[in-house]
Scaffold this active site. Structure first.
Site, PDB file in Angstrom:
ATOM      1  N   ARG A  27       0.826  -1.221   0.000  1.00 45.26           N
ATOM      2  CA  ARG A  27       0.000   0.000   0.000  1.00 45.26           C
ATOM      3  C   ARG A  27       0.853   1.262   0.000  1.00 45.26           C
ATOM      4  O   ARG A  27       0.563   2.211  -0.729  1.00 45.26           O
ATOM      5  CB  ARG A  27      -0.959   0.012   1.188  1.00 45.26           C
ATOM      6  CG  ARG A  27      -2.084  -0.989   1.043  1.00 45.26           C
ATOM      7  CD  ARG A  27      -2.976  -0.980   2.257  1.00 45.26           C
ATOM      8  NE  ARG A  27      -2.198  -1.357   3.439  1.00 45.26           N
ATOM      9  CZ  ARG A  27      -2.478  -0.993   4.671  1.00 45.26           C
ATOM     10  NH1 ARG A  27      -3.524  -0.244   4.936  1.00 45.26           N
ATOM     11  NH2 ARG A  27      -1.728  -1.381   5.682  1.00 45.26           N
ATOM     12  N   ASN A  45      -6.296  -2.270   2.450  1.00 49.20           N
ATOM     13  CA  ASN A  45      -6.333  -3.726   2.600  1.00 49.20           C
ATOM     14  C   ASN A  45      -7.775  -4.162   2.801  1.00 49.20           C
ATOM     15  O   ASN A  45      -8.582  -3.432   3.375  1.00 49.20           O
ATOM     16  CB  ASN A  45      -5.522  -4.181   3.816  1.00 49.20           C
ATOM     17  CG  ASN A  45      -4.038  -4.184   3.566  1.00 49.20           C
ATOM     18  OD1 ASN A  45      -3.585  -4.148   2.435  1.00 49.20           O
ATOM     19  ND2 ASN A  45      -3.266  -4.215   4.638  1.00 49.20           N
TER      20      ASN A  45
END
Length: 102
Positions: A27, A45
């Site tokens: 990320r 997520n």
């Protein structure tokens, strides 16, 4: 690269990235890459182990970012990239950010 301006074609895509993409900095790397390419949107997520990415920009910017999502981070093992183009009207994002897990 700058975000798409009002005169450019603006597209929005929702991307589901499946594979080994959590717990490796995916990320954070995604945020850096999106900012470098000039994409706006978000990344988070998901509880199922995947990563979900909302991308907004020109078609070329989005193609470049989708290519990076599938192959750009060497620590990631991407099994599947599911891309859905969202139809207008859609909210316009002003930056790219990391959201909490969903």
């Amino acid at each position: 690269m700058e975000p798409a301006n009002d005169d450019e074609i603006l597209e929005t895509r929702l991307v589901q990235v499946r594979g080994q993409v959590q717990g490796i900095g995916y990320r954070e790397a995604c945020v850096r890459q999106a900012q470098a390419v000039g994409i706006t949107g978000w990344v988070r997520n998901r509880m199922d182990g995947s990563v979900e990415v909302m991308l907004q920009g020109s078609p070329e910017q989005l193609d470049n970012m989708c290519a990076w999502l599938s192959e750009g981070m060497s620590a990631a093992l991407v099994d599947e990239l599911e891309v859905a183009e969202l139809q207008p009207p859609f909210a316009r994002f002003d930056r790219f950010e990391r959201l909490p897990t969903l």
